[in-house]
Every structure is written in structure tokens, then in C-alpha cells.
Motif scaffolding. Structure first.
Motif, PDB file in Angstrom:
ATOM      1  N   GLN A 152      38.306   5.778 -24.522  1.00  0.00           N
ATOM      2  CA  GLN A 152      37.643   6.827 -23.762  1.00  0.00           C
ATOM      3  C   GLN A 152      37.889   8.240 -24.270  1.00  0.00           C
ATOM      4  O   GLN A 152      37.191   9.166 -23.854  1.00  0.00           O
ATOM      5  CB  GLN A 152      38.028   6.740 -22.281  1.00  0.00           C
ATOM      6  N   GLY A 153      38.870   8.435 -25.141  1.00  0.00           N
ATOM      7  CA  GLY A 153      39.156   9.788 -25.606  1.00  0.00           C
ATOM      8  C   GLY A 153      39.870   9.790 -26.952  1.00  0.00           C
ATOM      9  O   GLY A 153      40.125   8.744 -27.554  1.00  0.00           O
ATOM     10  N   LYS A 154      40.229  11.011 -27.420  1.00  0.00           N
ATOM     11  CA  LYS A 154      40.846  11.165 -28.737  1.00  0.00           C
ATOM     12  C   LYS A 154      42.198  10.451 -28.810  1.00  0.00           C
ATOM     13  O   LYS A 154      42.523   9.825 -29.828  1.00  0.00           O
ATOM     14  CB  LYS A 154      41.014  12.651 -29.058  1.00  0.00           C
ATOM     15  N   LYS A 155      43.009  10.542 -27.749  1.00  0.00           N
ATOM     16  CA  LYS A 155      44.315   9.881 -27.780  1.00  0.00           C
ATOM     17  C   LYS A 155      44.160   8.368 -27.920  1.00  0.00           C
ATOM     18  O   LYS A 155      44.914   7.722 -28.644  1.00  0.00           O
ATOM     19  CB  LYS A 155      45.109  10.228 -26.523  1.00  0.00           C
ATOM     20  N   HIS A 181      31.790   5.258 -23.976  1.00  0.00           N
ATOM     21  CA  HIS A 181      30.899   5.878 -23.000  1.00  0.00           C
ATOM     22  C   HIS A 181      31.098   7.388 -23.088  1.00  0.00           C
ATOM     23  O   HIS A 181      32.234   7.867 -23.142  1.00  0.00           O
ATOM     24  CB  HIS A 181      31.216   5.424 -21.578  1.00  0.00           C
ATOM     25  N   PHE A 182      30.007   8.149 -23.122  1.00  0.00           N
ATOM     26  CA  PHE A 182      30.044   9.619 -23.046  1.00  0.00           C
ATOM     27  C   PHE A 182      30.737  10.292 -24.229  1.00  0.00           C
ATOM     28  O   PHE A 182      30.970  11.481 -24.169  1.00  0.00           O
ATOM     29  CB  PHE A 182      30.764  10.090 -21.765  1.00  0.00           C
ATOM     30  N   ALA A 183      31.094   9.579 -25.273  1.00  0.00           N
ATOM     31  CA  ALA A 183      31.993  10.176 -26.269  1.00  0.00           C
ATOM     32  C   ALA A 183      31.547   9.883 -27.697  1.00  0.00           C
ATOM     33  O   ALA A 183      32.178   9.088 -28.409  1.00  0.00           O
ATOM     34  CB  ALA A 183      33.416   9.674 -26.048  1.00  0.00           C
ATOM     35  N   PRO A 184      30.477  10.513 -28.185  1.00  0.00           N
ATOM     36  CA  PRO A 184      30.035  10.285 -29.570  1.00  0.00           C
ATOM     37  C   PRO A 184      31.108  10.601 -30.601  1.00  0.00           C
ATOM     38  O   PRO A 184      31.247   9.884 -31.598  1.00  0.00           O
ATOM     39  CB  PRO A 184      28.832  11.228 -29.705  1.00  0.00           C
ATOM     40  N   ASN A 200      26.653   2.609 -24.960  1.00  0.00           N
ATOM     41  CA  ASN A 200      25.830   2.458 -23.768  1.00  0.00           C
ATOM     42  C   ASN A 200      24.698   3.475 -23.861  1.00  0.00           C
ATOM     43  O   ASN A 200      24.934   4.674 -23.754  1.00  0.00           O
ATOM     44  CB  ASN A 200      26.676   2.700 -22.516  1.00  0.00           C
ATOM     45  N   PRO A 201      23.459   3.033 -24.067  1.00  0.00           N
ATOM     46  CA  PRO A 201      22.351   3.987 -24.230  1.00  0.00           C
ATOM     47  C   PRO A 201      22.170   4.910 -23.035  1.00  0.00           C
ATOM     48  O   PRO A 201      21.607   6.005 -23.190  1.00  0.00           O
ATOM     49  CB  PRO A 201      21.124   3.074 -24.394  1.00  0.00           C
ATOM     50  N   VAL A 693      33.166   5.257 -14.820  1.00  0.00           N
ATOM     51  CA  VAL A 693      32.737   5.634 -16.161  1.00  0.00           C
ATOM     52  C   VAL A 693      31.236   5.476 -16.363  1.00  0.00           C
ATOM     53  O   VAL A 693      30.601   6.268 -17.044  1.00  0.00           O
ATOM     54  CB  VAL A 693      33.512   4.825 -17.220  1.00  0.00           C
ATOM     55  N   ASN A 694      30.638   4.453 -15.778  1.00  0.00           N
ATOM     56  CA  ASN A 694      29.207   4.238 -15.982  1.00  0.00           C
ATOM     57  C   ASN A 694      28.353   4.908 -14.919  1.00  0.00           C
ATOM     58  O   ASN A 694      27.159   4.690 -14.858  1.00  0.00           O
ATOM     59  CB  ASN A 694      28.901   2.733 -16.004  1.00  0.00           C
ATOM     60  N   GLY A 695      28.945   5.696 -14.070  1.00  0.00           N
ATOM     61  CA  GLY A 695      28.183   6.389 -13.049  1.00  0.00           C
ATOM     62  C   GLY A 695      28.043   5.561 -11.787  1.00  0.00           C
ATOM     63  O   GLY A 695      28.207   4.350 -11.787  1.00  0.00           O
ATOM     64  N   PRO A 696      27.713   6.203 -10.663  1.00  0.00           N
ATOM     65  CA  PRO A 696      27.542   5.481  -9.408  1.00  0.00           C
ATOM     66  C   PRO A 696      26.463   4.416  -9.484  1.00  0.00           C
ATOM     67  O   PRO A 696      26.451   3.486  -8.691  1.00  0.00           O
ATOM     68  CB  PRO A 696      27.148   6.596  -8.416  1.00  0.00           C
TER      69      PRO A 696
END
Length: 753
Positions: A152-155, A181-184, A200-201, A693-696
Motif C-alpha cells: 500500500q505504500g513506499k515502506k 490500489h491508489f498507488a501508481p 484495480n482499474p 481501501v476499495n471504497g465504500p
């Protein structure tokens, strides 16, 4: 004028080229003033494809008189037998995915990705047979082909390099997949060390959905697509450079506002969301990717995959499929939902790699995965099916249930037969003479209420029972027990031979086609209700006798061990015959399991066979028999099957995520706590999510949501809207119950007598 949903590939048709109008609405493409052609009894319209692939695409009316057009193209290799769809090979490290290879099995770690040691131990155990102790040993025995890790992140991305290096040092090379998710930027980083990237498109380039209706001009929409291309292209180029694979994985619950505004919250929107990314890959000559179309609702999931494949056929694409029902839950519920969704598609010859998403330790997912893979592999290897038949009536792109005519009351009837079947789906149970010896226990086993020793039907009471042997005429106790059930409108079914030799007043009599053709059944009183047992693969002239009788129901009963004959395809043939002859008999799927089967085999076979028909709206109930299985287990499995197919709702529905490194609490423990306190709320759906993470929208099917918002804190939702934030975990379950009460959906648990 006909207006219809055009395959997503047909985005650049020009009306001046083909002599008909083409335009866009919020949900579908429009085809108007097109020339209709006739083949056999079907109307269809042909339109030319300006993209690579097939020269034409054919659309037909979704149903007689409907203005909706759907693709006429096939969605599988054969409608009457299981033939595995041919695909290209996609390499994920050293593992090949595609039709020329075994169906691959996957799972996902639940550890915090930053905890390198814990993750390595969990991942390493997936293939190592020498590890020992606790969860590691259990996973070591599981045998996954591929493992996914949340990043999910850089770490977490930095930790992935340590995870990979540690595994290499242990001489271990199982392919690893980064879940993005959310992190190109994170995807670009981890593509340097992991063998596959899942994007995830719905949220890779678009913002998190706010469920807003957006309006676009053609130019504005094109600019949105150009933005996606700008964000996504660097990852595609990096995957090409490093030889990485990719999964373009759409989730029903995380479609973007842009897609939902244009195509609706629908299977078509799911497909178009994935195709936007696939077209970019193809334009960059990158083809090492697979598709997935996941949803927590098996009906939506099946429709989305079928539509995806139909449109791939139109385009001439051959990319493999990753199958899964997302947020399936735990225990038998999770296995049943997964069997319905995954098993249905495997019976159609679709699917090259699978994951059963359970709210359980990851190693527990592997066994049901393997059972499903074995089922699909066997069906395809044997090409199980029936003789070719013309299928014109099944609705496999948009669900519409075929509802059989429920029993009607006739003049002169001594009892009420109308309760023998339920309008939302029926459960029939096979019972023995031994059970009749203890009437109170027998009634309770049928989930009937008892009032002063008398049975009454409840929400989840069995609708009819089947006895292969009737109590002797002089067994007054046994016959009294059956009469009390008949008096509360429960159907009591027995065989023709039993009814002729030991007649039970007002029993419903089971006959086969031979007994009908010889006229033996005419020895019964003329008012006797009949149930007819058929295989579904009989010659049409034999089935023709059904036109001459008035059956209360039909049992579709194909023996369990039938080699190359497929239960699913035989039933589809039967339903086609009934529809063509305007016979509206209710059909019960009757499965007789042999002794010695594992419970999971029963759940998975029932879901993959009866469920494959019910998700197409074909069938009115189930009768499951297994000689060495617990009666309560078979009854519960039957009701779970109906609920999993979105038919009869008899208990609380849970949308429960399987947990991953993003999860902010002990999902398995919390899920068990919530279930214990809320399981008695039929008609209520509760989402239990480790994070958002994928939204409501991930909770699209839920009435209420319990979602990890921060470590130790829970957010509560009503539908897709957050209503309370930051509730301390120790108070969150009680707050959820209060929320359900505030919305008038709570009832107190029943009191045990």
C-alpha cells in the motif's frame, strides 16, 4: 427502432459507414434503424467491428419483446458441454497461466507487509514442505502456486525487496504478486522485484468513488481516458522491461464515479473499466496480463465474467481469467458462495487461476481451491455434457428467474398443497422411518416451531419431505407424525410403489417417465398430486409425455457418477425443452451423493452444479441426499445454496473480506463476534471490512458496514455512507447493533424452548 447494449469494443463505430445510428447514453450504446436478419427463429442485427478481431458482431433481443440488445456471440466454447476456453499463456515468474496449463491456485498473505520476517515465514511456508510448527506447517501443506501480498505504500514496497531476497536465499521461487490500489508510484517500485502486479482499474488512476452522477461530453470523457493512459503507461512499460505479468482486476464495489455515471453500477461497467486498461496494454504491445471481474454477489460475478469473455470473443482476444468471489466470508457460507461463482464458470470452461477468498487463515483457502480446480479440470478433460441442442431461452447476460408455477388448490382438495413449495426457492429433505420414531426431534430437525408438541412452519422450515419408505399401515404413531406435517401444508412425497402398497392419505407421489408411459400411475386416485423424476438427457420423444400430465413439480435427478454426462448441461437441456413447450412446472435440483464424501466436496459440488443453474434463474429449489451426512448439515447447506444464489434469505447475509496486510484489526475474531450476535436477522446484510481501501462501494450489497478506519478504531456505515467514525473497537459491535436498531431492522433473538 431497437436500442441495445453494444460490446465495449464498439466505441468507434461511425453511422455513415454502416447505415445506422450509433450513440452513447449513461448506460449503454444505441443501435437504431439496423437491418434485422433472421436465422431459425431468432432475430439478430449484424454490425461491423472497426477494431481488430472479428469482422462483425451480432446482437439479439434479450428476450421476446425486449428493447434490450445483448451480444449474440458465444461466451464459452460450447453451450452443451464443458470445453476449456483456449487462451494464450501468461508467465508469472516460472508459473504458466492459460488453457494449456493446470488451473493455478492462489492465496494472499495476512501479515503486515512491513514485517518482513513474518511475511517470509508465511509465504515461504506456501511451498516449503520442511517447515514445522503452527501456521507455517499448515501453509506448508497447502501447495499454492502463486502468493499475493498487499503493497500500500513506499515502506511496504521497500519491504518487498527484503521479502524477495530472503526467499531467494532460502532457494524458494514461488511467484509473488503485488496488490496495488491508489498507488501508481508504488506499483512502479515493486515491479522491479515481484513477478506480477495486480491493478484495480477502479482506483489506479481515478479518485476514490464518491458515488456522484457525473456528466461528460465526448471530449471530456476522452480527456479522462488520456489521463488514465498517462498514469498507467509507465507501469506497462516497466512490466515489459522486467518481464512482469499483470492482472487487470475489476471489483464490482470499487468502480469509479466516471464508469458508474457512464455505464451504471453493472457488469457492463466492470468490463469497460478493465477494457480501458487492456486497450492501453495492447497499444503498447504488452500482452502478459490476465483479467478478473470480482464481486461479492455470485450472480453479478458470473454475469460480469461471461460478458467479459463474450466481448473478448468479439475482439479476438485470448487473455486468461483469474476467478474469484470477493468477500465470500468464512466457513460453509464462504465456500458455498465461491463454489457457486467459480464453479459455474469452470463448468462453462472458463477460468485459468482461482482464489477462494475466506475470512480464515490463508492456508485454509487452498483446500477448497483445489477441490474446485479438480472439479473444473475433470469436467473439461472429459468434456462433460450432453448431445448438442439449440439453446434459445437461457438468460446468461442479465438475470431473470424462471419461476415455476407453485402448487394451486383444486376444488375438492382435503388439504392445502400450496405450502409444498416456496416462492423464493424450496428445500426438500429426504427422511427415514427411523426419524419418525421421535416426532418432536423430527419436527425440530425440519426447523419447524413446536407449540404444545404441534409443528408449525417458520421462516427456514423445510417445505417438503421425501420418504422412500412409508411407515406400515398399522404404525399409527409414524402416520400421525406425517399427517401433522401435511396439515401444516408441508408436502410429503413418496414413491409410486410405496403409495400403491401402503397408501398415505394426501401424499404426493413420485413417478418416473417409464411409470408415466406405461400408465401405472393411473392406479392411483385421479386427484393424486404427482412429482416426476427426469434425467434431462432423455430423447425428446420420451420427455414429450410431460405435456400430457399436470405435475406438482419435476425433480432433475442425474446420478452422481455419470462419467461424461454433465448435470448442468442436462438440466439446461431440460429447461429448454420445458420453455419451448410452455411447460411451467417447478423444477427441484435433486443431487444424490454417495457415501464417504468430505463435507466440503458436498458443498462445492452442490454450489458448482445446482448453483450454476440457479444463478441463471433455472430452478425452484434443491433436494440434497447423502447417506452418511448429518441431517442438519444437509438442511443448512440447502438453505445456504438458495441464499448464495440470491433466492431465499433465511439468515443474516455477511460480506466479509478475507483480510490482508492492510487489515486494521483481527478480522477473524471480530467477524465471529459479530456473527454470534447478529446471525438471527434474515434480510439484513452486514459488511465486515478490515479497511476501506476499495471504497465504500466494496460493500455494495450490504445494509450496514463495520470497517477499520484507523488502528483500534472502527467506522460504521449505512449502505455506502459513513455515519459514525472512530469508534473504539471494544464498543464497536454494540454500536453496530444500536445502529441496526435505530434503522428498525433489529429483532431480538428467538428464545429456545
Amino acid at each position: 427502432m431497437a436500442t441495445g447494449a453494444v460490446p465495449a469494443s464498439f466505441t468507434v463505430l461511425k453511422s455513415r459507414d454502416y447505415g445506422f445510428g450509433f450513440g452513447r447514453t449513461a448506460a449503454v450504446g444505441k443501435v437504431s434503424n439496423a437491418k434485422w436478419n433472421r436465422i431459425h427463429r431468432s432475430k439478430f442485427v449484424s454490425i461491423k467491428n472497426s477494431n481488430k478481431g472479428s469482422d462483425t458482431a451480432e446482437l439479439q433481443l434479450a428476450s421476446e419483446g425486449s428493447p434490450l440488445l445483448v451480444p449474440r456471440q458465444k461466451y464459452c466454447e460450447s453451450p452443451y458441454k464443458t470445453v476449456r476456453r483456449r487462451t494464450r499463456t501468461v508467465m508469472v515468474g516460472n508459473v504458466a497461466i492459460g488453457s494449456e496449463h493446470p488451473i493455478r491456485i492462489q492465496t494472499m498473505t495476512t501479515t503486515d507487509t512491513k514485517d518482513v520476517a513474518a511475511t517470509v515465514e508465511q509465504v515461504h511456508a506456501e511451498a516449503s514442505k520442511s517447515m514445522s510448527g503452527g501456521q507455517v506447517m499448515r501453509i506448508a501443506d497447502s501447495g499454492a502456486d502463486i502468493v499475493r501480498i498487499t503493497v500500500q505504500g513506499k515502506k511496504e514496497a521497500d519491504a518487498c525487496f527484503e521479502i524477495k531476497n530472503s526467499l531467494v536465499q532460502k532457494n524458494y521461487n514461488i511467484p509473488l504478486v503485488a496488490d496495488i490500489h491508489f498507488a501508481p508510484s508504488v506499483a512502479l517500485r515493486v515491479a522491479e522485484c515481484f513477478e506480477k502486479i495486480r491493478v484495480n482499474p477502479g482506483n489506479f488512476a481515478d479518485r476514490r468513488a464518491q458515488f456522484e452522477q457525473l456528466e461528460y461530453t465526448g471530449e471530456e470523457y476522452q480527456k479522462e481516458l488520456e489521463h488514465i493512459e498517462q498514469v498507467f503507461t509507465p507501469l506497462v512499460e516497466k512490466c515489459k522491461k522486467y518481464g512482469r505479468a499483470m492482472r487487470i482486476g475489476t471489483n464490482h464495489g470499487s468502480l469509479s464515479d466516471r464508469i458508474m455515471s457512464y455505464y451504471g453500477d453493472s457488469p457492463r461497467g466492470m468490463v469497460e473499466s478493465a477494457f480501458e486498461f487492456a486497450r492501453i496494454c495492447r497499444n503498447l504491445d504488452y500482452h502478459n496480463f490476465v483479467f478478473s471481474m470480482k464481486a461479492s454477489n455470485p450472480v453479478v460475478m458470473v454475469q460480469a465474467y461471461r460478458l467479459l469473455v463474450a466481448e473478448m470473443y468479439v475482439n479476438g482476444w485470448d487473455y486468461p481469467l483469474h476467478l474469484g468471489v470477493t468477500e465470500a466470508g468464512e466457513g460453509e457460507d464462504g465456500r458455498m458462495k465461491s463454489a457457486i461463482g467459480i464453479g459455474t464458470l469452470l463448468q462453462d470452461g472458463l477460468g485459468d487461476t482461482i482464489r477462494v477468498s475466506l475470512t480464515e487463515p490463508p492456508e485454509e483457502e487452498i483446500d477448497p481451491c483445489r477441490r474446485l480446480a479438480n472439479l473444473g479440470t475433470r469436467a473439461a478433460q472429459l468434456q462433460q455434457g450432453v448431445a448438442p441442442f439449440d439453446e434459445k431461452n437461457r438468460r446468461y447476460f442479465d438475470f431473470q428467474r424462471r419461476s415455476g408455477q407453485l402448487p394451486r388448490q383444486n376444488e375438492g382438495d382435503e388439504v392445502d398443497y400450496r405450502g409444498a413449495l416456496h416462492r423464493d426457492g424450496s428445500v426438500v429433505m429426504s427422511v427415514s422411518l427411523h426419524q419418525l420414531k421421535a416426532p418432536d426431534l423430527f419436527y425440530k430437525s425440519l426447523a419447524a416451531k413446536l407449540v404444545v408438541g404441534m409443528p408449525f412452519k417458520d421462516l427456514a422450515t423445510v417445505d417438503s419431505i421425501f420418504l422412500r419408505e412409508l411407515p406400515p399401515v398399522n404404525d399409527s404413531d409414524g402416520r400421525r407424525a406425517l399427517k401433522r406435517l401435511i396439515d401444516i401444508s408441508m408436502g410429503v412425497i413418496t414413491t409410486l410403489s410405496e403409495q400403491l402398497t401402503k397408501p398415505l392419505p394426501n401424499a404426493i407421489v413420485l413417478v418416473n417417465l417409464m411409470e408415466l408411459s406405461t400408465g401405472t400411475y393411473k392406479l392411483l386416485p385421479a386427484s393424486t398430486r404427482l412429482v416426476v423424476s427426469v434425467r434431462g438427457d432423455e430423447p425428446y420423444e420420451d420427455l414429450g409425455i410431460l405435456k400430457d400430465i399436470n405435475a406438482t413439480m419435476v425433480l432433475h435427478d442425474l446420478p452422481y457418477h455419470e462419467g461424461k454426462i454433465s448435470r448442468v448441461h442436462a438440466a439446461r437441456r431440460l429447461f429448454e425443452f420445458l420453455e419451448e413447450n410452455s411447460l411451467n412446472f417447478p423444477v427441484i435440483h435433486h443431487i444424490r451423493f454417495p457415501a464417504g464424501l468430505h463435507r466440503d466436496d458436498i458443498v462445492i459440488y452442490a454450489g458448482a452444479n445446482a448453483g450454476a443453474l440457479l444463478v441463471d434463474g433455472l430452478g425452484d429449489g434443491v433436494l440434497l441426499e447423502a447417506p452418511d451426512q448429518d441431517f442438519d448439515f444437509l438442511r443448512n447447506t440447502s438453505f445456504n445454496l438458495l441464499q448464495g444464489c440470491r433466492m431465499r434469505n433465511t439468515k443474516t447475509e455477511y460480506v466479509s473480506c478475507p483480510s490482508c496486510g492492510r487489515t486494521l484489526f483481527d478480522l477473524q475474531e471480530v467477524s465471529a463476534q459479530i456473527r454470534e450476535k447478529t446471525l438471527h436477522l434474515p434480510g439484513v446484510s452486514i459488511a465486515i471490512m478490515g479497511c476501506i481501501v476499495n471504497g465504500p462501494g466494496e460493500m455494495a450489497d450490504a445494509d450496514f458496514g463495520y470497517v477499520g478506519g484507523a488502528p483500534g478504531k472502527i467506522d460504521l456505515y449505512v449502505g455506502k455512507n459513513v455515519v459514525k467514525r472512530g469508534i473504539a473497537m471494544e464498543h464497536a459491535t454494540d454500536a453496530l447493533i444500536q445502529l441496526i436498531k435505530d434503522h428498525g431492522r433489529w429483532v431480538d433473538p428467538p428464545v429456545e424452548e
